[in-house]
Design an enzyme around this catalytic site. Structure first.
Site, PDB file in Angstrom:
ATOM      1  N   HIS A  72      74.480  19.878  43.504  1.00  0.00           N
ATOM      2  CA  HIS A  72      75.128  20.427  42.459  1.00  0.00           C
ATOM      3  C   HIS A  72      75.489  19.499  40.957  1.00  0.00           C
ATOM      4  O   HIS A  72      76.994  18.766  40.845  1.00  0.00           O
ATOM      5  CB  HIS A  72      75.890  21.479  42.317  1.00  0.00           C
ATOM      6  N   TYR A 201      81.193  31.409  39.437  1.00  0.00           N
ATOM      7  CA  TYR A 201      82.218  31.695  39.279  1.00  0.00           C
ATOM      8  C   TYR A 201      82.443  32.757  38.576  1.00  0.00           C
ATOM      9  O   TYR A 201      81.900  32.624  36.955  1.00  0.00           O
ATOM     10  CB  TYR A 201      83.131  31.199  38.338  1.00  0.00           C
ATOM     11  N   PRO A 294      91.714  28.229  47.225  1.00  0.00           N
ATOM     12  CA  PRO A 294      90.382  27.576  47.324  1.00  0.00           C
ATOM     13  C   PRO A 294      89.828  27.397  45.355  1.00  0.00           C
ATOM     14  O   PRO A 294      88.830  26.733  45.623  1.00  0.00           O
ATOM     15  CB  PRO A 294      90.063  27.854  47.529  1.00  0.00           C
ATOM     16  N   LYS A 298      89.174  22.260  45.914  1.00  0.00           N
ATOM     17  CA  LYS A 298      90.506  20.911  45.971  1.00  0.00           C
ATOM     18  C   LYS A 298      90.809  20.623  47.078  1.00  0.00           C
ATOM     19  O   LYS A 298      90.975  19.129  47.426  1.00  0.00           O
ATOM     20  CB  LYS A 298      91.819  21.019  44.799  1.00  0.00           C
ATOM     21  N   TYR A 384      86.774  18.923  38.270  1.00  0.00           N
ATOM     22  CA  TYR A 384      86.117  19.602  38.826  1.00  0.00           C
ATOM     23  C   TYR A 384      85.479  18.847  39.774  1.00  0.00           C
ATOM     24  O   TYR A 384      85.013  18.858  41.184  1.00  0.00           O
ATOM     25  CB  TYR A 384      84.934  20.900  38.698  1.00  0.00           C
TER      26      TYR A 384
HETATM   27  C1  LIG Z   1      90.317  29.944  55.707  1.00  0.00           C
HETATM   28  C2  LIG Z   1      90.817  28.264  54.724  1.00  0.00           C
HETATM   29  C3  LIG Z   1      89.725  28.476  54.334  1.00  0.00           C
HETATM   30  C4  LIG Z   1      89.772  26.832  52.586  1.00  0.00           C
HETATM   31  N1  LIG Z   1      88.688  27.066  51.805  1.00  0.00           N
HETATM   32  C5  LIG Z   1      88.988  26.070  51.032  1.00  0.00           C
HETATM   33  C6  LIG Z   1      87.419  25.838  50.655  1.00  0.00           C
HETATM   34  O1  LIG Z   1      86.387  27.009  50.063  1.00  0.00           O
HETATM   35  N2  LIG Z   1      87.759  24.868  49.589  1.00  0.00           N
HETATM   36  C7  LIG Z   1      88.539  23.742  49.552  1.00  0.00           C
HETATM   37  O2  LIG Z   1      88.298  22.986  48.861  1.00  0.00           O
HETATM   38  N3  LIG Z   1      89.614  24.285  51.142  1.00  0.00           N
HETATM   39  C8  LIG Z   1      89.551  25.093  51.422  1.00  0.00           C
HETATM   40  N4  LIG Z   1      90.356  25.259  52.413  1.00  0.00           N
HETATM   41  C9  LIG Z   1      91.563  23.740  52.468  1.00  0.00           C
HETATM   42  C10 LIG Z   1      90.406  22.754  52.804  1.00  0.00           C
HETATM   43  O3  LIG Z   1      90.374  23.466  54.378  1.00  0.00           O
HETATM   44  C11 LIG Z   1      92.009  21.600  53.564  1.00  0.00           C
HETATM   45  O4  LIG Z   1      92.430  21.496  52.997  1.00  0.00           O
HETATM   46  C12 LIG Z   1      90.771  20.741  54.377  1.00  0.00           C
HETATM   47  O5  LIG Z   1      91.194  21.256  55.605  1.00  0.00           O
HETATM   48  C13 LIG Z   1      92.743  19.901  54.663  1.00  0.00           C
HETATM   49  O6  LIG Z   1      92.576  18.975  55.679  1.00  0.00           O
HETATM   50  P1  LIG Z   1      93.806  18.421  56.790  1.00  0.00           P
HETATM   51  O7  LIG Z   1      92.603  17.282  57.726  1.00  0.00           O
HETATM   52  O8  LIG Z   1      94.937  17.556  55.354  1.00  0.00           O
HETATM   53  O9  LIG Z   1      93.991  19.329  57.312  1.00  0.00           O
HETATM   54  P2  LIG Z   1      93.693  20.604  58.334  1.00  0.00           P
HETATM   55  O10 LIG Z   1      92.021  21.161  58.230  1.00  0.00           O
HETATM   56  O11 LIG Z   1      93.915  21.565  58.397  1.00  0.00           O
HETATM   57  O12 LIG Z   1      93.781  19.929  59.907  1.00  0.00           O
HETATM   58  C14 LIG Z   1      94.804  19.987  60.880  1.00  0.00           C
HETATM   59  C15 LIG Z   1      94.648  19.643  62.017  1.00  0.00           C
HETATM   60  O13 LIG Z   1      95.746  19.179  62.120  1.00  0.00           O
HETATM   61  C16 LIG Z   1      96.057  20.491  64.273  1.00  0.00           C
HETATM   62  N5  LIG Z   1      97.643  20.747  63.709  1.00  0.00           N
HETATM   63  C17 LIG Z   1      98.230  21.159  63.505  1.00  0.00           C
HETATM   64  N6  LIG Z   1      99.708  21.223  63.985  1.00  0.00           N
HETATM   65  C18 LIG Z   1      99.369  20.924  65.160  1.00  0.00           C
HETATM   66  C19 LIG Z   1     100.577  20.083  65.977  1.00  0.00           C
HETATM   67  N7  LIG Z   1     101.665  20.616  65.686  1.00  0.00           N
HETATM   68  N8  LIG Z   1      99.931  18.733  66.694  1.00  0.00           N
HETATM   69  C20 LIG Z   1      99.153  18.209  66.505  1.00  0.00           C
HETATM   70  N9  LIG Z   1      98.159  18.995  65.423  1.00  0.00           N
HETATM   71  C21 LIG Z   1      98.210  19.826  64.998  1.00  0.00           C
HETATM   72  C22 LIG Z   1      95.243  21.301  63.390  1.00  0.00           C
HETATM   73  O14 LIG Z   1      95.090  22.318  64.519  1.00  0.00           O
HETATM   74  C23 LIG Z   1      94.345  21.085  62.501  1.00  0.00           C
HETATM   75  O15 LIG Z   1      92.819  19.839  63.498  1.00  0.00           O
HETATM   76  C24 LIG Z   1      90.692  26.119  53.626  1.00  0.00           C
HETATM   77  C25 LIG Z   1      91.915  25.923  54.234  1.00  0.00           C
HETATM   78  C26 LIG Z   1      91.777  27.217  54.750  1.00  0.00           C
HETATM   79  C27 LIG Z   1      93.027  27.401  55.867  1.00  0.00           C
END
Ligand SMILES: Cc1cc2nc3c(=O)[nH]c(=O)nc-3n(C[C@H](O)[C@H](O)[C@H](O)COP(=O)(O)OP(=O)(O)OC[C@H]3O[C@@H](n4cnc5c(N)ncnc54)[C@H](O)[C@@H]3O)c2cc1C
Length: 391
Positions: A72, A201, A294, A298, A384
């Site tokens: 995009h 948006y 969201p 980011k 962005y």
């Molecule tokens: C519902 C939702 C919608 C979103 N939509 C957007 C969006 O549209 N655009 C955007 O940019 N961002 C969005 N986000 C944010 C984005 O998805 C996250 O920033 C991203 O997933 C971060 O990656 P991460 O690996 O840091 O954490 P996560 O993807 O949350 O991964 C963390 C992992 O750790 C595991 N975990 C948790 N606790 C424990 C534990 N005690 N022991 C072992 N494992 C554990 C979890 O199960 C998970 O698999 C959204 C988030 C959510 C919750």
């Protein structure tokens, strides 16, 4: 069990970190509470910044992304009677790619399988110990067996916003900042071709709306709702008619095509930052240390950027016994975290209605400015499309 790096969490941050470490010859074990199928089907983010794509490319992780994602050039900003396209490529020479987090997670998982990565899924009672020594360890329960112990040189908390790692940093050194917004998003996934080529948006007196997409046949749409909203109050018909009103169905001949809704959820809007992102032999990356609303797309990109800084820092610490990058990790990561936290807050407060007529006038003025001044548009585009990792 013993490894060099114990990684807690198999989300994008944990999976990518295990990959980058392995490329430097560093062994890791990834611990995860959920099943692999659950992790790979969790519907979340979908926009990848150019710096995220560059990093995945540089490490051989972007083959399917290039084949199946969509580039995009920018976004549409709109309010009643007006729609403006901001072309990031013209403004700052960078674009973004639409690729679901589910797909990226699968790509990362497959790359780790091919390299023989050790995962332990479906654990509970994760606890982090002795991070102020150079012999930290993690304990957990698996298949009813409690107190399984994983010793490591370093523990990395990639366990997201509900994880336990950050609580292992003593309260005396922990600092947090938080903002809870007075609105939430009702998000839907629909089996229908997007009605737009790039994201819309939309500011509207009834509340913000966003038309996004996951593929040529799957649309992702959001509506601003009250935080306490019950999902059952929103029938599919009510959702489509609110989307049509807020996204401007009929405006200049544009039409929103409805279709079968396959997923519905309410997402609270929160900003959260914790520092430091490293204490002793515990490092944090991704949502474990910070959460953004969201609106600026980011969250996933910040998780990738943290890992982009952390992997070379751990390679220096563990391979060359050089702690320079590891010591600088928290400050370096937080510089970008705060930039993205500000941008996400700025987009959120520009686009979500509060019910206050003064706020509405300020928002309309800001939208007009961003859509008509190339200096203002460049600021939005630069943030962005993504600042360089290490900014
Ligand atoms: C519902 C939702 C919608 C979103 N939509 C957007 C969006 O549209 N655009 C955007 O940019 N961002 C969005 N986000 C944010 C984005 O998805 C996250 O920033 C991203 O997933 C971060 O990656 P991460 O690996 O840091 O954490 P996560 O993807 O949350 O991964 C963390 C992992 O750790 C595991 N975990 C948790 N606790 C424990 C534990 N005690 N022991 C072992 N494992 C554990 C979890 O199960 C998970 O698999 C959204 C988030 C959510 C919750």
């Amino acid at each position: 069990m013993r490894t060099e790096v114990a990684i807690i969490g198999a989300g994008p941050a944990g999976l990518l970190l295990s990959h980058l470490l392995a490329q430097d010859g560093i062994e890791s074990v990834v611990l995860e509470t959920r099943s692999r199928a659950y992790v790979e089907s969790r519907i979340r983010a979908g926009i990848l910044e150019s710096s995220t794509v560059d990093l995945l490319d540089a490490h051989g992780l972007a083959e399917r992304l290039h084949a199946e994602s969509h580039e995009h050039r920018g976004i549409y900003l709109q309010w009643p009677g007006e729609r403006h396209h901001l072309d990031f490529v013209d403004l700052v020479g960078r674009s973004v790619r639409v690729y679901g987090q589910t797909e990226l997670t699968k790509d990362l998982g497959r790359a780790r399988d091919a390299a023989g990565q050790q995962f332990v899924y479906e654990i509970s009672d994760t606890a982090v110990h002795d991070i102020e020594t150079d012999r930290p360890y993690v304990t957990f329960t698996r298949d009813g067996e409690a107190g399984i112990r994983l010793d490591a040189d370093v523990v990395v908390g990639c366990d997201g916003s509900f994880g336990v790692s950050r609580t292992a940093i003593p309260e005396r050194v922990r600092q947090t900042w938080e903002r809870t917004y007075p609105y939430a998003w009702l998000g839907v996934l629909a089996d229908v071709a997007p009605s737009t080529d790039e994201l819309i948006y939309a500011w509207h007196p009834d509340g913000f709306a966003l038309h996004s997409m996951r593929s040529p046949t799957v649309s992702r749409l959001y509506l601003q709702v009250d935080p306490g909203t019950a999902i059952d109050d929103w029938s599919d018909d009510r959702i489509w008619s609110a989307l049509a009103a807020r996204l401007g169905h009929g405006q200049d001949g544009w039409e929103l095509t409805p279709g079968p809704i396959t997923d519905k959820s309410v997402l609270p809007m929160r900003s959260f930052v914790m520092q430091p992102m490293r204490h002793g032999r515990l490092f944090l990356a991704g949502d474990a240390a910070h959460i953004v609303p969201p609106t600026g797309a980011k969250g996933l990109n910040l998780a990738v950027a943290d890992v982009g800084l952390l992997a070379p820092a751990l390679a220096g610490l563990l391979r060359k016994r050089d702690a320079t990058l590891a010591d600088a990790y928290s400050d370096n990561a937080l510089r970008r975290v705060w930039r993205c936290t500000h941008f996400s807050w700025w987009m959120t407060t520009m686009l979500h209605t509060t019910g206050d007529p003064f706020d509405a006038q300020l928002q309309r003025s800001q939208l007009t400015w961003v859509s008509s001044s190339s200096a203002a548009a460049q600021g939005l585009a630069e943030n962005y499309a993504g600042l360089p990792i290490g900014f």
